[in-house]
Design an enzyme around this catalytic site. Structure first.
Site, PDB file in Angstrom:
ATOM      1  N   GLU A 140      26.209 -35.395 -15.571  1.00 25.86           N
ATOM      2  CA  GLU A 140      26.961 -35.159 -14.339  1.00 25.86           C
ATOM      3  C   GLU A 140      28.193 -36.044 -14.185  1.00 25.86           C
ATOM      4  O   GLU A 140      28.288 -36.890 -13.289  1.00 25.86           O
ATOM      5  CB  GLU A 140      26.051 -35.329 -13.134  1.00 25.86           C
ATOM      6  CG  GLU A 140      24.945 -34.309 -13.064  1.00 25.86           C
ATOM      7  CD  GLU A 140      24.148 -34.368 -11.774  1.00 25.86           C
ATOM      8  OE1 GLU A 140      23.447 -33.390 -11.477  1.00 25.86           O
ATOM      9  OE2 GLU A 140      24.246 -35.388 -11.058  1.00 25.86           O
ATOM     10  N   GLU A 161      18.285 -29.997 -14.745  1.00 21.87           N
ATOM     11  CA  GLU A 161      17.754 -30.643 -13.550  1.00 21.87           C
ATOM     12  C   GLU A 161      17.723 -29.616 -12.431  1.00 21.87           C
ATOM     13  O   GLU A 161      18.660 -28.825 -12.276  1.00 21.87           O
ATOM     14  CB  GLU A 161      18.637 -31.802 -13.064  1.00 21.87           C
ATOM     15  CG  GLU A 161      18.428 -33.129 -13.712  1.00 21.87           C
ATOM     16  CD  GLU A 161      19.227 -34.227 -13.007  1.00 21.87           C
ATOM     17  OE1 GLU A 161      19.592 -35.179 -13.702  1.00 21.87           O
ATOM     18  OE2 GLU A 161      19.485 -34.128 -11.798  1.00 21.87           O
TER      19      GLU A 161
END
Length: 437
Positions: A163, A350
C-alpha cells in the site's frame, strides 16, 4: 465447476503490528518504534514494543492459522531486524528468526509469503530523509537482494511493498503515520521514489528463477456526492490519487496528470529514464480494499479541491475506524483490475473489518459472507482471482489507532497476550471444511 476450485484462503500480518521485541537480538529502531515513543501520536497512547509478541509466539499463531484451515501465511520482514542501520552489516539473528518462521510454516503445512516492506523503515534511513531521499533506491535494492539470497530458496511468493499510497500519503503528506512528515513536496518525492524502488526490487527478485512476485495496492471506491460537474470532477481527482497513481506508471501509462494536476508536481523528481524503469509486468496484483468514500468539490482545499462527505452524514454502516463498511468494493476492484489485463492473476491480499471489543463478531461474519458473494460473481465471469488473504489473524497494533480497532479473527487478551478464537474464526474453520473442491 465449483466456484472455489483452485481458490485459496490465507491470512496477512505485518511485522511492526505484531512482532514486538522491538530491540531484541540486534534489531535496530524503525520509524514506527520512534513514532510510537511519542505516544500522543497514537490515539490510545500505546506503542508497538510488545504488540502481539509474534516474535516469541510465532509457532502458536501459525498453528492457529493451520487449525482454521488457512493455506497461506503472509508476513512482512522488518527491514531494521535484518539491517539495523538500514544498510551495511547484516544482523544474522534477524535472518535466523525469519528462517525459523519460514521453516515452521513449511513444517506445519502452510505456505509462507513474504512482504518485503510494510511501512517500518529503519530510523537510520529516515534520518537521511527516508523515502524523500533518492538514495533510498539503492538501499532498498540492496535490502531486497539480501532477502532474496537468504529466503528465496524456500519462499516462492513475494509481495514487494504494501500500500504505497497509504504509506506515503499518511506518513509523508498528512503526517498522521510515521515518520510524521507533511507537505506536498515530501509526498511528491517520496511516492515517486517508492514506486521506482519497487520496480527495482521486482527485477532483483526475478533474478532468482521461479519466484512469483507482485505488489499489494490500496484501493478505495470513490463516488461523487451529487451528479454536478464540481463533485464529479472532484471524485475523478481523488480516484486518480487513491486508485491510479500507484498502478498506472507500472503499466506504461504514466502518472494521471489530466485527472490529477497534483501529479505534475511528481515530475520535478522524475529523472531521465525513470518512467521507462517504472514499467513493470508484475506476476500478480494484490488488491486491498476496505471502504467507500464519497467526495464533493471544495475549491478551497489545497491541491485536491475536494473534501470527504462523512459516512455518518450519509447514514451508512460505519466501522470503529470511521470507515464505511463496504464489502462490495472487493468485487468492484477485482473487475476493474481485470480490465487492465484479463490474463493477470489477482489476489485479494487484504480485506477485513474493524470492530470494537464489545461488538458482536456476527458483524464480521456477515462482512466475509458478503465478500464471498462478490468473489463468486467474479469467478463466474472467468476473472483470474486466485484467493483471499484476510486481514488479520490476531488483534494487533493498528498504527495510529492503537489497539482499539479489532481486525483479528482471533482475540488477544490484553494482560496475558493469550489467544482465543472468535466466532469468525470458528465460522471460517467450518466453512473451509465444507467447501466442495
Amino acid at each position: 465447476m465449483d466456484d472455489f476450485e483452485n481458490f485459496t484462503w490465507g491470512v496477512t500480518i505485518a511485522a511492526a503490528q505484531t512482532e514486538g521485541a522491538y530491540l531484541a537480538d540486534g534489531k535496530g529502531m524503525s520509524i514506527w518504534d520512534t513514532f510510537t515513543q511519542k505516544s500522543r501520536r497514537i490515539k490510545d497512547r500505546s506503542n508497538n514494543q510488545i504488540a502481539t509478541d509474534f516474535y516469541h509466539r510465532y509457532k502458536e499463531d501459525i498453528d492457529l492459522a493451520v487449525d482454521i484451515g488457512l493455506k497461506i501465511f503472509r508476513f512482512s520482514i522488518s527491514w531494521s531486524r535484518i539491517l539495523p542501520d538500514g544498510s551495511g552489516k547484516i544482523n544474522q539473528r534477524g535472518i535466523a528468526f525469519y528462517n525459523n518462521v519460514i521453516d515452521y510454516c513449511l513444517k506445519a503445512g502452510i505456505e509462507p509469503w513474504i512482504t518485503t516492506y510494510h511501512w517500518d523503515l529503519p530510523q537510520r534511513l529516515q534520518d537521511k530523509g527516508g523515502w524523500k531521499n533518492r538514495e533510498i533506491l539503492l538501499d532498498y535494492e540492496n535490502y531486497v537482494a539480501i532477502l532474496r539470497d537468504h529466503f528465496a530458496d524456500k519462499v516462492k511468493n513475494w509481495i514487494l511493498i504494501n500500500e504505497a499510497i497509504v504509506c506515503i500519503g499518511a506518513g509523508y503528506f498528512l503526517g498522521i503515520h510515521a515518520p510524521g512528515k507533511r507537505g506536498i513536496r515530501n509526498f511528491s518525492a517520496s511516492i515517486h521514489h517508492m514506486l521506482l524502488a519497487q520496480a527495482m526490487g521486482f527485477k532483483v527478485l526475478k533474478e532468482k528463477e521461479n519466484l512469483n512476485v507482485g505488489t499489494a495496492v490500496s484501493c478505495t471506491k470513490i463516488e461523487p456526492f451529487t451528479n454536478n460537474f464540481s463533485d464529479k470532477k472532484a471524485a475523478d481527482r481523488i480516484d486518480a490519487l487513491m486508485n491510479r497513481v500507484c498502478i498506472e506508471p507500472y503499466l506504461g501509462l504514466g502518472y494521471p496528470e489530466k485527472e490529477l494536476p497534483l501529479s505534475k508536481r511528481i515530475k520535478k523528481f522524475v529523472q531521465e529514464g525513470d518512467m521507462e524503469a517504472l514499467k513493470t509486468d508484475f506476476d500478480f496484483w494484490g488488491i486491498q480494499t476496505y471502504a467507500r468514500e464519497v467526495v464533493k468539490g471544495a475549491w478551497y482545499i489545497p491541491y485536491l479541491g475536494a473534501m470527504l462527505v462523512s459516512p455518518k452524514k450519509r447514514e451508512v454502516p460505519v466501522s470503529i475506524m470511521g470507515w464505511e463498511t463496504y464489502p462490495h468494493g472487493t468485487q468492484y476492484f477485482v473487475e476493474r483490475f481485470a480490465r487492465y489485463d484479463p490474463k493477470k492473476p489477482l489476489w485479494l491480499s487484504e480485506c477485513g473489518i474493524a470492530l470494537s471489543q464489545e461488538e458482536d463478531d456476527q458483524e464480521r461474519i456477515a462482512y466475509y459472507k458478503d465478500v464471498i458473494k462478490g468473489v463468486k460473481k467474479v469467478l463466474h465471469k472467468g476473472i483470474h482471482l486466485k484467493g483471499i488473504l484476510i486481514w488479520t489473524l490476531v488483534d494487533n497494533f493498528e498504527w495510529a489507532e492503537g489497539y482499539v480497532p479489532k481486525f483479528g479473527i482471533i482475540k488477544m487478551e490484553e494482560n496475558t497476550l493469550n489467544r482465543k478464537m472468535k466466532k469468525t474464526a470458528i465460522w471460517l474453520k467450518e466453512y473451509l471444511l465444507n467447501i466442495k473442491l
